[in-house]
Design an enzyme around this catalytic site. Structure first.
Site, mmCIF file in Angstrom:
data_model
loop_
_atom_site.group_PDB
_atom_site.id
_atom_site.type_symbol
_atom_site.label_atom_id
_atom_site.label_comp_id
_atom_site.label_asym_id
_atom_site.label_seq_id
_atom_site.Cartn_x
_atom_site.Cartn_y
_atom_site.Cartn_z
ATOM 1 N N ARG A 1 42.793 42.511 25.679
ATOM 2 C CA ARG A 1 41.636 43.408 26.099
ATOM 3 C C ARG A 1 42.961 44.449 26.368
ATOM 4 O O ARG A 1 42.659 46.064 26.623
ATOM 5 C CB ARG A 1 41.638 43.365 27.427
ATOM 6 N N LEU B 1 31.847 31.514 42.243
ATOM 7 C CA LEU B 1 32.411 30.314 41.899
ATOM 8 C C LEU B 1 33.198 29.905 42.001
ATOM 9 O O LEU B 1 33.418 28.332 42.013
ATOM 10 C CB LEU B 1 33.314 30.726 40.038
ATOM 11 N N LEU C 1 36.543 32.421 34.778
ATOM 12 C CA LEU C 1 35.477 31.717 35.304
ATOM 13 C C LEU C 1 36.136 30.100 35.553
ATOM 14 O O LEU C 1 35.759 29.338 36.176
ATOM 15 C CB LEU C 1 34.378 31.599 34.738
ATOM 16 N N HIS D 1 39.894 46.159 30.528
ATOM 17 C CA HIS D 1 38.871 45.969 30.089
ATOM 18 C C HIS D 1 37.836 47.547 28.909
ATOM 19 O O HIS D 1 37.898 48.175 29.189
ATOM 20 C CB HIS D 1 37.184 45.740 30.662
ATOM 21 N N GLY E 1 34.633 29.660 45.530
ATOM 22 C CA GLY E 1 34.144 29.369 47.145
ATOM 23 C C GLY E 1 32.599 28.399 46.929
ATOM 24 O O GLY E 1 33.038 27.137 47.093
HETATM 25 C C1 LIG Z 1 31.096 42.812 34.456
HETATM 26 C C2 LIG Z 1 31.566 41.425 34.871
HETATM 27 C C3 LIG Z 1 31.985 40.445 33.720
HETATM 28 C C4 LIG Z 1 32.671 39.433 34.010
HETATM 29 N N1 LIG Z 1 33.125 38.796 32.616
HETATM 30 C C5 LIG Z 1 33.638 37.408 33.041
HETATM 31 C C6 LIG Z 1 33.421 36.743 32.025
HETATM 32 O O1 LIG Z 1 32.685 36.565 30.545
HETATM 33 N N2 LIG Z 1 34.357 35.077 31.801
HETATM 34 C C7 LIG Z 1 34.697 35.068 32.538
HETATM 35 O O2 LIG Z 1 35.757 34.191 32.621
HETATM 36 N N3 LIG Z 1 35.096 36.183 34.126
HETATM 37 C C8 LIG Z 1 34.492 37.023 33.638
HETATM 38 N N4 LIG Z 1 34.664 38.082 34.902
HETATM 39 C C9 LIG Z 1 35.171 37.853 36.085
HETATM 40 C C10 LIG Z 1 34.618 36.935 36.765
HETATM 41 O O3 LIG Z 1 33.560 37.279 36.625
HETATM 42 C C11 LIG Z 1 35.885 36.955 38.245
HETATM 43 O O4 LIG Z 1 36.608 36.780 38.303
HETATM 44 C C12 LIG Z 1 35.170 35.673 38.895
HETATM 45 O O5 LIG Z 1 33.735 35.390 38.569
HETATM 46 C C13 LIG Z 1 35.715 35.580 40.473
HETATM 47 O O6 LIG Z 1 34.777 34.403 41.149
HETATM 48 P P1 LIG Z 1 35.335 34.107 42.384
HETATM 49 O O7 LIG Z 1 34.646 32.838 42.837
HETATM 50 O O8 LIG Z 1 36.597 34.478 42.809
HETATM 51 O O9 LIG Z 1 35.165 35.166 43.646
HETATM 52 P P2 LIG Z 1 33.451 36.102 43.110
HETATM 53 O O10 LIG Z 1 31.953 36.051 42.977
HETATM 54 O O11 LIG Z 1 33.795 37.559 43.239
HETATM 55 O O12 LIG Z 1 32.762 35.500 45.294
HETATM 56 C C14 LIG Z 1 33.128 36.154 46.788
HETATM 57 C C15 LIG Z 1 32.895 36.139 47.213
HETATM 58 O O13 LIG Z 1 33.640 36.470 48.869
HETATM 59 C C16 LIG Z 1 32.617 36.983 48.795
HETATM 60 N N5 LIG Z 1 33.412 37.045 50.591
HETATM 61 C C17 LIG Z 1 34.052 38.310 50.468
HETATM 62 N N6 LIG Z 1 34.934 38.818 51.795
HETATM 63 C C18 LIG Z 1 34.268 38.107 52.162
HETATM 64 C C19 LIG Z 1 34.580 38.398 53.511
HETATM 65 N N7 LIG Z 1 35.172 39.067 53.819
HETATM 66 N N8 LIG Z 1 33.922 37.863 54.255
HETATM 67 C C20 LIG Z 1 33.171 37.012 54.005
HETATM 68 N N9 LIG Z 1 32.518 36.912 52.196
HETATM 69 C C21 LIG Z 1 33.338 37.760 51.480
HETATM 70 C C22 LIG Z 1 31.528 37.255 48.685
HETATM 71 O O14 LIG Z 1 30.527 37.434 49.823
HETATM 72 C C23 LIG Z 1 31.322 36.346 47.791
HETATM 73 O O15 LIG Z 1 30.602 35.353 47.738
HETATM 74 C C24 LIG Z 1 33.888 39.284 34.681
HETATM 75 C C25 LIG Z 1 33.674 39.971 35.538
HETATM 76 C C26 LIG Z 1 33.042 40.978 35.699
HETATM 77 C C27 LIG Z 1 33.008 42.079 36.780
#
Ligand SMILES: Cc1cc2nc3c(=O)[nH]c(=O)nc-3n(C[C@H](O)[C@H](O)[C@H](O)COP(=O)(O)OP(=O)(O)OC[C@H]3O[C@@H](n4cnc5c(N)ncnc54)[C@H](O)[C@@H]3O)c2cc1C
Ligand code: SF4
Ligand code: FES
Lengths: 248, 666
Positions: free
Chosen positions: B337, B43, B469, B266, B45
């Site tokens: 939580r 979300l 999110l 959680h 990136g």
């Molecule tokens: C099961 C579950 C349910 C959840 N439910 C909720 C909810 O209901 N509401 C809420 O607000 N939050 C929720 N969360 C938390 C939330 O989903 C995450 O905190 C959030 O989606 C993280 O988003 P992000 O974009 O930071 O990272 P991510 O979505 O983890 O994306 C990481 C990205 O980085 C890339 N990447 C990582 N390392 C490298 C590297 N070295 N080189 C190249 N690419 C790399 C990956 O390929 C990926 O594209 C939940 C989490 C989980 C696990």
């Protein structure tokens, strides 16, 4: 459980590849199918073998990364699940399990059981979006009311995880169910109307260019789809396509 | 180096607006001359890449999965918060701001959280405009539900698949830009090193995971959106590939790492079933809206249930202990939580657990099914005394709200949650710590930004549901696009950066050396063997409750394990092609350092706050006991070679708008 695994081994895209037989012991019914493969790989590593490559990430049925053709079925014998949600309790002690990659001309093998599904991405680049700027200046969300039935139907179409089981299972390797799911999502929402004509034409063209086969309405895709994406979506896409062709 | 958070002056409600009015802007024609690398397509990136490309920058995006659509954000279930007050139940920007700061146990930065609350309602507008099918009411307007830790219904959702739908929205925005050639997408690529030229981040080294090639990529700025590090525990609700490598590599190059010990546990996850387990599965917190949490009130009943001699449904209402409702009457099952998790652990530790291992409590929907069924019968003028009918109608409604979660539970546990209560237990879920960033979301390395779960800024010691999110999308769609422009404005005449520079060569060589070491190692144990050992130390000694003795042990055990890992790990195959064991080895190497810093951070913080519970610091009633006098700061660690040598820097947290009080949910 003691099992015989027949696994497709292929070093890389150029290699020819072949089925190889393995024996494995100590598998418990509570394990997921991928955990069984973890155990298998651990044994391979410990005995100097080459662990088998397979795709996976979320392991809870939502990212669409896992694939695997198991005993002749995409995502294996259970219904409405992905491979990561398949559990070993679906199998019996002494079973032989055949494990192959999702095969389709448009999904070349990367290694062993891993295939390249980026053709799906390219279909999306061709039109799988609403051309709205991400400026933070869009109108208040509630000024676009959406009938609940339509919103729910759009959601149902949008739940496609892009796994490719529909393609792997289709005798023509058609991507119709996948493309129809995206076209339907937008066709059912007011936001998607503006570009509806171009979208369906562009996406279908890209789908054909990628080398997916034609749909002959056998319906195997719907049966194997882990998210229950229904054939109605294909009918809807056909209608959209027909009317777009007449306009376009 | 002193930490400068660059919080703008002025009243909290005006800071962001004033800031935007006064920053440097880059003319659209000049944006074409600027390259930005975005690592991660979740979300954070994904939304950043799409927006930056739309603004006119050349974006190079990276993810290790085969498609940006599969980033871990896809798995988020429950929902996303926004201060829209569509329900008229008293929500406002201030209230969302207040709840988030309080929920974070007063360890988040006020200015960032306020900005987050301000832009939250734009996020919903944006996503709806993109065609994200959020839940609707019959009148066609958006629906909301409530989540733990708050008393208003401000959470927008799409059944139990909110993350999927929001990510597909960001992915579609990316697709539009990829189709136009404004984003160059690098799937199945892993960033393994940051390149710094003249003190500024100017590129990365990445490994093409299919060919094994080591590639150099340059840019005028680098954005890290690589997600959280919960997998340091081995078992967590994170996707298998989630890792700390990108964040850790920039840490080793100078980015401070803040509050590593803040991890969210959680409360509602499917319990561990055995040694072979590879991950834990979350059951969305939204279930707590309708599910009641309980354990048997008598020890002998709990024992009988564990031995399979009794079933949950055999116990009369009076023989059940609804411990959250009992302890926290105001919030009941909707306490935050950390509170819910600790309360469950406390009951299980006291011997009331209900599964074979004694590490589970019940989440029961029987009452909700009855209540909804009776309501439906009334609406349809049907017989309210027909209990089979009521159950049928109620089940249908529960199914329409949580159907996919119930199905997920059934597939894993092989028990029908409509007829017998679910079993749940807390699990590692989300990390609130991460790279330290200033108000601009920039790390201590100029030109290196960090967004979403990979930074530390908005959640304090405890993230409330539905806020991650929100933060990921706020950072990517609405915050970074402003702040990065301000940073890049002086670079418009610079031109493309050559990857032949010695800094690229050096960074590439260090990556190649690391990989060669793994490939040449003639060890005896797999990568997972070490990862599991690390996870066990982390869970036992740095998990839901920590104490000084355990943390000291953990620190030395992790250091020893790291040494053993480098000596004895076995990575089969070759580095010249697709090699999943090599990918894991590189990631676990970083977890083995991060884990130690994590424990060190937990050890130095002599207080309990949110998800950080030090057993020595608790109230008489067993609640977290904060020490605002001494610990109202962000702990930002500077890398100095080994985790044990890391140097602590403190960013004092100043609360001008919210009074610090003991958190109470009673
Ligand atoms: C099961 C579950 C349910 C959840 N439910 C909720 C909810 O209901 N509401 C809420 O607000 N939050 C929720 N969360 C938390 C939330 O989903 C995450 O905190 C959030 O989606 C993280 O988003 P992000 O974009 O930071 O990272 P991510 O979505 O983890 O994306 C990481 C990205 O980085 C890339 N990447 C990582 N390392 C490298 C590297 N070295 N080189 C190249 N690419 C790399 C990956 O390929 C990926 O594209 C939940 C989490 C989980 C696990
Ligand atoms: S339509 Fe179904 S089978 Fe095809 S990609 Fe989508 S989820 Fe997979
Ligand atoms: S691993 Fe994500 S759907 Fe199977």
């Amino acid at each position: 459980m003691k099992l015989t695994l027949k696994i497709w081994r292929q070093k890389n895209a150029q290699d020819k590849g072949a089925m190889v037989d393995y024996k494995i012991d100590g598998i418990e019914p509570d394990m997921s199918f991928l955990e069984m493969l973890d155990v298998f790989n651990e044994q391979q590593i410990n005995t100097g073998g080459d662990p088998v490559a397979f795709d996976h990430d979320c392991r809870e049925g939502i990212c669409g990364m896992c694939s695997l053709f198991i005993n002749g079925e995409a995502h294996g014998p259970d219904r409405g699940v992905t491979t990561c949600q398949l559990h070993m309790r679906m199998f019996k002690d002494g079973d032989t399990i055949t494990i192959e990659p999702f095969r389709a001309a448009a999904f070349p093998v990367v290694k062993d059981l891993v295939v390249n599904r980026s053709a799906f991405d390219r279909i999306q680049h061709a039109g799988g979006f609403v051309s709205v700027n991400t400026s933070g200046n869009t109108i208040d969300a509630n000024t676009i009311p959406v009938n609940k039935q339509d919103a729910d139907a759009a959601f149902d179409a949008a739940t496609c995880i892009g796994c490719g089981a529909c393609v792997a299972t289709c005798k023509n390797s058609s991507a119709m169910l996948f493309v129809a799911a995206k076209v339907s999502q937008y066709a059912l929402l007011p936001q998607g109307q503006v570009e509806a004509v171009d979208r369906v034409l562009n996406m279908v063209k890209q789908m054909d260019d990628e080398g997916f086969g034609n749909c002959t309405n056998t319906g195997a895709c719907e049966v194997e789809c882990p998210k229950g994406i229904s054939l109605e979506n294909i009918a809807r896409m056909n209608r959209e396509y027909l009317s777009a062709s007449m306009k376009g | 180096m002193a930490l400068d958070s660059k919080i703008p002056d002025g009243a909290i409600a005006d800071k962001w607006t004033n800031y935007k009015d006064h920053i440097n802007l880059v003319n659209p024609a000049n944006k074409r001359n600027l390259d930005i690398i975005v690592v991660g397509t979740g979300l954070a990136g994904g939304s950043a890449a799409a927006t930056l490309a739309e603004l006119g920058y050349n974006v190079k995006a990276f993810c290790f999965q085969d498609s940006p659509r599969r980033a871990h954000s896809i798995a988020a279930q429950g929902g996303i918060n926004a201060a829209k007050n569509y329900k008229g139940d008293g929500d406002s920007v201030y209230r969302l701001f207040y709840d988030t700061v309080k929920g974070g146990d007063y360890r988040a930065r006020e200015s960032n959280v306020h900005r987050l609350a301000e832009v939250s309602s734009n996020i919903i507008d944006q996503c709806v405009a993109q065609g994200v099918p959020l839940a609707r009411e019959y009148g066609g307007l958006l629906d909301n539900r409530s989540f733990g830790g708050t008393l208003v219904s401000r959470t927008f959702y799409a059944q139990g698949q909110t993350g999927q739908q929001l990510l597909l929205g960001a992915y579609s925005a990316m697709n539009r830009q990829i189709g136009r050639g404004k984003i160059k997408m690098h799937n199945r690529h892993e960033m393994l090193e940051l390149v710094i030229i003249d003190g500024k981040a100017r590129g990365i080294i990445a490994r093409n995971l299919i060919t094994g090639e080591i590639e150099r990529h340059s840019a005028h700025a680098v954005v890290i959106g690589s997600g959280g590090y919960g997998n340091v525990f081995f078992l967590s609700t994170n996707a298998m590939g989630s890792n700390a490598t990108a964040a850790w590599k920039i840490h080793k190059k100078g980015a401070f790492f803040a509050n590593p010990c803040y991890t969210q546990i959680h409360p509602t996850c499917i319990p561990v079933s055995g040694d072979h387990q590879s991950k834990l599965t979350l059951m969305s917190e939204s279930l707590r809206n309708d599910g009641r949490i309980w354990v048997p009130a008598k020890l002998e009943d709990a024992k009988a249930i564990r031995e399979g001699k009794k079933k949950a449904t055999d116990l009369a209402e009076a023989d059940r202990d609804y411990f959250l409702e009992r302890r926290y009457p105001a919030f009941g099952n909707l306490v935050p939580r950390d509170v819910a998790s600790r309360a469950a652990k406390e009951r299980c530790d006291a011997g009331f657990g209900v599964n074979k291992t004694g590490e589970a409590v019940y989440l029961d929907f029987a009452a909700a099914i009855k209540r909804y069924g009776a309501e439906a019968a009334y609406v349809k003028s049907l017989d309210a005394n027909d209990s089979a009918l009521i159950t049928k109608l109620g089940t249908e409604i529960v199914k329409s709200k949580y159907g996919n979660l119930f199905q997920m539970y059934y597939k894993i546990v092989d028990e029908d949650p409509y007829t017998s209560p679910m079993m749940i237990y807390p699990a590692v879920h989300y990390t609130m710590g991460g790279t330290w960033v200033d108000y601009n979301l920039m790390t201590t390395i100029p030109g290196c930004f960090s967004i979403g779960e990979s930074n530390f800024s908005d959640h304090g010691a405890n993230r409330l549901g539905a806020s991650a999110l929100m933060q990921g999308l706020a950072d990517g769609y609405f915050v970074l696009p402003y702040t990065i422009g301000d940073y890049l404005a002086p670079d418009i005449k610079m031109g493309a950066i050559s990857t032949d520079r010695p800094e690229f060569v050096e960074a590439e060589n260090s990556v190649k050396e690391l990989i060669a070491n793994f490939m040449d190692n003639k060890g005896t144990h797999s990568v997972d063997y070490f990862h599991k050992k690390l996870g066990k130390i982390m869970w036992d000694k740095v998990g839901m409750a920590r104490n000084e003795k355990g943390l000291n042990e953990a620190i030395s055990e992790i250091a020893a394990l790291r040494e053993e890992f480098y000596k004895d790990v076995k990575v089969p195959g070759t580095d010249k092609g697709f090699n999943q064991e090599l990918e894991k080895a590189i990631r676990v190497a970083d977890f083995l350092e991060l884990g130690e810093l994590f424990a060190k951070d937990a050890l130095h913080r002599n207080e309990s706050c949110g998800g950080h519970f030090r057993e020595e610091y608790q109230t008489e009633e067993g609640e977290a006991l904060r020490d605002d006098e001494n610990f109202a700061y962000v702990a930002a660690w500077e890398y100095k070679g080994k985790p044990s040598d890391a140097v602590l820097h403190k960013e004092a947290l100043v609360y001008e708008n919210i009074k610090l009080v003991q958190r109470s949910y009673k």
